[in-house]
Design a protein around this motif. Structure first.
Motif, short mmCIF file in Angstrom:
data_model
loop_
_atom_site.label_atom_id
_atom_site.label_comp_id
_atom_site.label_asym_id
_atom_site.label_seq_id
_atom_site.Cartn_x
_atom_site.Cartn_y
_atom_site.Cartn_z
N UNK A 237 0.78 -0.99 -0.06
CA UNK A 237 -0.02 0.05 -0.04
C UNK A 237 1.40 1.26 0.20
N UNK A 238 0.34 2.60 -0.42
CA UNK A 238 0.60 3.89 0.26
C UNK A 238 1.98 4.09 1.12
N UNK A 239 2.96 5.22 1.21
CA UNK A 239 4.00 4.81 1.63
C UNK A 239 3.20 6.30 2.78
N UNK A 240 2.77 6.35 4.40
CA UNK A 240 2.86 7.54 5.19
C UNK A 240 3.31 6.85 6.58
N UNK A 241 3.78 7.74 6.44
CA UNK A 241 3.92 7.49 8.77
C UNK A 241 5.27 6.68 8.59
N UNK A 242 5.33 6.23 9.95
CA UNK A 242 6.30 5.26 10.06
C UNK A 242 7.40 5.91 10.51
N UNK A 243 8.48 5.42 10.90
CA UNK A 243 10.00 5.35 11.24
C UNK A 243 11.17 6.13 10.53
N UNK A 244 11.16 7.16 10.43
CA UNK A 244 12.29 7.76 9.62
C UNK A 244 14.02 6.81 9.01
N UNK A 245 15.07 6.86 8.64
CA UNK A 245 15.92 6.09 7.93
C UNK A 245 16.90 6.00 9.76
N UNK A 246 16.72 7.17 10.76
CA UNK A 246 17.54 7.37 11.11
C UNK A 246 16.93 6.46 12.56
N UNK A 247 15.52 6.89 12.50
CA UNK A 247 14.96 6.15 13.96
C UNK A 247 15.15 5.00 13.69
N UNK A 248 14.78 4.50 12.55
CA UNK A 248 15.05 3.04 12.54
C UNK A 248 16.62 2.33 12.17
N UNK A 249 17.42 2.75 11.81
CA UNK A 249 18.64 2.87 12.67
C UNK A 249 18.58 2.49 13.91
N UNK A 250 18.55 3.34 14.81
CA UNK A 250 18.46 3.15 16.45
C UNK A 250 17.49 1.79 16.63
N UNK A 251 16.31 1.99 16.39
CA UNK A 251 15.68 1.49 16.25
C UNK A 251 15.94 -0.74 16.00
N UNK A 252 16.49 -0.71 15.21
CA UNK A 252 17.13 -2.02 15.01
C UNK A 252 17.64 -1.91 15.45
N UNK A 253 19.33 -1.24 16.03
CA UNK A 253 20.17 -1.66 16.56
C UNK A 253 20.16 -2.41 18.23
N UNK A 254 18.99 -1.22 18.49
CA UNK A 254 18.82 -1.48 20.07
C UNK A 254 17.47 -3.04 20.46
N UNK A 255 16.96 -3.32 19.41
CA UNK A 255 16.79 -4.13 19.24
C UNK A 255 17.63 -5.62 19.08
N UNK A 256 18.64 -5.29 18.28
CA UNK A 256 19.62 -6.41 18.13
C UNK A 256 20.00 -6.54 19.72
N UNK A 257 20.77 -5.34 19.67
CA UNK A 257 21.60 -5.48 21.55
C UNK A 257 20.45 -6.30 22.80
N UNK A 258 19.68 -5.90 23.00
CA UNK A 258 18.67 -6.88 23.54
C UNK A 258 19.01 -8.69 23.54
N UNK A 259 18.22 -8.56 22.12
CA UNK A 259 18.71 -9.68 21.66
C UNK A 259 19.67 -11.20 22.20
N UNK A 260 20.88 -9.70 21.74
CA UNK A 260 21.84 -10.45 22.18
C UNK A 260 22.24 -10.88 23.81
N UNK A 261 21.94 -9.88 24.55
CA UNK A 261 21.58 -9.95 26.12
C UNK A 261 20.86 -10.60 27.01
N UNK A 262 20.05 -11.32 26.46
CA UNK A 262 19.11 -12.32 26.53
C UNK A 262 19.89 -13.52 26.27
N UNK A 263 20.24 -13.89 24.68
CA UNK A 263 21.11 -14.89 24.06
C UNK A 263 22.17 -15.25 25.45
N UNK A 264 22.78 -14.18 25.59
CA UNK A 264 24.07 -14.39 26.82
C UNK A 264 23.13 -14.83 27.62
N UNK A 265 22.33 -14.03 28.33
CA UNK A 265 21.72 -14.56 29.79
C UNK A 265 22.11 -16.10 29.70
#
Length: 668
Positions: free
Chosen positions: A603-631
């Motif tokens: 569908x049409x493109x509107x809303x959603x995070x910006x590129x910089x916001x998405x990068x931050x979101x993706x890195x934060x998510x991966x970091x969280x997953x790594x912490x949990x995997x180590x635990x």
């Protein structure tokens, strides 16, 4: 750290057709081949003194070779952390240039007899010599500096383009290092023009000396390609930069600096060009990318060779026959790998003869391709064809020592396959699964001997990807696990021990990462913005392209598996599901454009995070997953996650491991 000195041992030898003797310099650090020759200050001083002594004797020619199996792998990079100021760094470059230049500028003919591995400064030394003979048994030839975050700093950027042309030089200096540090084979070096001749290992030195004597006598002529140093040279460099931008998006400085030096080689004097190399080397030595690259290098060269928590491979069972359940693309790739590396019989099975025949035909076709490219001798090809067979019945596994399944990713199907295999194999046969996300413990639960089941998670393409995740299920015993590690070693894979947790390491992290990207697209972020959000990392592939490579159906299946295990963190993309229902295998058309059917589904493109916001979101998510995997204890240490991501997901060398990077940006 004390330098392991590679001494330059000089002796004089009689050669046919020459009145005077030849000077032969042998590089040797006094250790076996597992500790290769390297150049530090004392080693360079030894080579310098040997050359001067040789010249003073008035030899017919001067040749340099190495100890058995090793020519030289270049500068001793373990000493780099001891370089504390720029002047020291400049001196490293200048010293190597001064010593090597004697071979280039010599009035007496100089030869390199490359009898084994020659990388970095080792290959650069050979390039300074007037002529080069290379052994067909030389295991590795490369200029890997850009892989680490350096540039070839001892003449490589100036000599190689002028020897084999800028396009071929860019392949060796830029493309190969950035493609999992691909090595050249001796036949490649001959074809490119790096080698003037090849000789077999058995009598390499004798034939090289005789050849050199013939070259000096004029009875053998060495021809070199004429290199166009006109505007076409700059056009090639410009095109290479464009390709580099598409791959790295400017994220790593070293390959760009190497291209600048290669362009300089078109018009600069050798002295000016090598002075520029000195400056570039000094800059790179103090770059954060090199420091990160050294961490990555240490993981790949050391930790990968001694997997944490793994049993001794010598405690495993012998594997003299392998069975592969399935004859699809992945299964056929596995069959070829097992046959070529283990050199034991491999039998494929599938539901009907047509599928079996197709799988065996694929293996034979791949072998034919290798022969056509001169990457396999016809004799070995014939042997491999004889080792790979097919059957429609699992009775063919009766005498197998290892059976691996590579069928559809469905737990019930895999459980049925294992039950059928267990009914015909011996009690000592190890059962392996190539599942990318399913529970191996559950897969083995109904078997009489669940202790012999182990995960061998290969990555696609099987022959090229170096990582093997070896998964210990709940009841896997030590002998079966040891067998798995012995097989991984024989297959020349870097094996990492992983606990039986959903999607293991690489797929779990990639799915969490891609989940953020796909989620943003569903929220309305522009496709291009989402796809380019993490360009600054210099990943080898953009996210939506990666989904296309993996296949939307596979990506969806792994996401569903992880959603079932961790519903609060792993979402299932509804639009991706519609993509799969529509039969689409990529977000893009064959020419790389966004598929209009994808636009219609999302569908049409509107809303959603910006590129910089998405990068931050993706890195934060991966970091969280790594912490949990180590635990959870998925791996022994964060370094194993770093190693898996480098070797299995192409996490950039210049960023170091993923965990140090995430700590650096404040996410871990």
């Amino acid at each position: 750290m004390t330098e392991v000195v590679t001494k330059a041992l000089l002796r004089f030898v009689s050669v046919p057709g020459q009145a005077g003797k030849a000077a032969l310099i042998t590089l040797d650090n006094g250790l076996d081949y597992k500790k290769p020759n390297t150049f530090g200050p004392e080693g360079l001083a030894s080579l310098d003194a040997a050359f001067d002594e040789a010249i003073a004797a008035g030899p017919a020619f001067i040749a340099v070779t190495g100890k058995p199996y090793i020519f030289s792998v270049g500068a001793d990079i373990t000493g780099i952390p001891q370089v504390t100021d720029r002047e020291q760094a400049l001196e490293i470059g200048r010293l190597g240039h001064a010593v090597f230049a004697k071979f280039k500028n010599s009035a007496v003919p100089t030869f390199a007899f490359v009898n084994g591995a020659a990388m970095g400064g080792g290959l650069e030394l050979s390039l300074h010599c007037h002529y080069r003979a290379i052994s067909t048994g030389a295991a590795a030839l490369a200029l890997p500096e850009c892989f680490l975050g350096l540039v070839p700093g001892w003449g490589g950027t100036q000599l190689l383009p002028n020897l084999i042309g800028p396009a071929n030089a860019a392949k060796v200096i830029i493309e190969n290092p950035l493609s999992q540090n691909r090595m050249l084979k001796p036949a490649d070096a001959l074809k490119l023009g790096i080698a003037d001749t090849l000789f077999e290992p058995a009598d390499f030195l004798e034939r090289s000396l005789a050849w050199a004597a013939s070259v000096v006598a004029g009875t053998v002529t060495v021809e070199r390609a004429e290199i166009d140093r006109g505007p076409a040279w700059s056009a090639v460099i410009g095109y290479a930069k464009k390709l580099l931008d598409e791959k790295l998006h400017g994220a790593a400085p070293a390959p760009y600096r190497a291209l600048e030096l290669m362009e300089l080689a078109r018009t600069a004097t050798f002295e000016d060009g090598t002075a520029a190399e000195d400056e570039a080397l000094a800059d790179m030595i103090f770059s954060p990318e090199l420091r990160a690259g050294l961490y990555s290098f240490d993981l790949v060269q050391r930790r990968a060779k001694r997997p944490a928590g793994a049993p001794d491979p010598d405690d495993g069972r012998d594997v003299n026959k392998v069975g592969v359940v399935g004859a699809g693309l992945m299964a056929s790739q596995l069959a070829l790998l097992f046959a070529s590396r283990l050199e034991v019989p491999v039998v494929l099975t599938d539901l009907d003869q047509e599928r079996v025949d197709k799988g065996v035909a694929y293996v034979n076709a791949e072998i034919d391709k290798l022969v056509a490219k001169n990457k396999m001798m016809p004799g070995k090809a014939a042997k491999l064809r004889g080792l790979v067979s097919g059957s429609v019945t699992k009775e063919a596994f009766a005498d197998a020592d290892l059976v691996i399944e590579a069928v559809f990713e469905n737990l019930a199907v895999k459980k049925q396959v294992f039950a059928e295999v267990e009914a015909v194999v011996s009690e000592s046969c190890v059962l392996a699964t190539n599942t990318s996300s399913l529970s191996i413990t559950e897969m083995a639960a109904d078997l009489k001997h669940p202790e012999r089941v182990v995960g061998l998670h290969f990555f696609n393409p099987v022959a090229a990807m170096p990582l093997l995740e070896i998964v210990r299920a709940e009841k896997t015993d030590e002998e079966s696990l040891a067998t798995a590690f012995a097989v991984g070693k024989a297959l020349r894979k870097s094996s990492v021990l992983v606990a039986d947790r959903p999607a293991f390491v690489v797929n779990r992290l990639l799915t969490r990462f891609l989940g953020e990207i796909l989620g943003a697209v569903e929220e309305g972020t522009d496709f291009t913005v989402a796809d380019q959000a993490v360009d600054s990392l210099g990943m080898p592939m953009r996210p939506l392209t990666l989904v296309g490579l993996v296949g939307p159906a596979v990506a969806l299946h792994v996401a569903e598996t992880l959603h079932e295990a961790f519903p609060d963190r792993f979402a299932v993309s509804q639009k991706l599901g519609k993509l799969v229902e529509a039969g689409l295998t990529s977000f893009h058309t064959a020419d790389g454009a966004l598929d209009p059917r994808v636009v219609e589904i999302y569908g049409p493109r509107e809303g959603g995070p910006t590129g910089e916001e998405l990068k931050e979101r993706a890195l934060t998510a991966v970091a969280e997953e790594i912490r949990l995997m180590l635990e959870e204890g998925v791996v022994a240490d964060a370094k194993d996650i770093d190693l898996c991501m480098i070797l299995g997901a192409g996490w950039p060398f210049h960023l170091g491991g993923i965990t140090p990077y995430l700590r650096k940006v404040g996410k871990l």
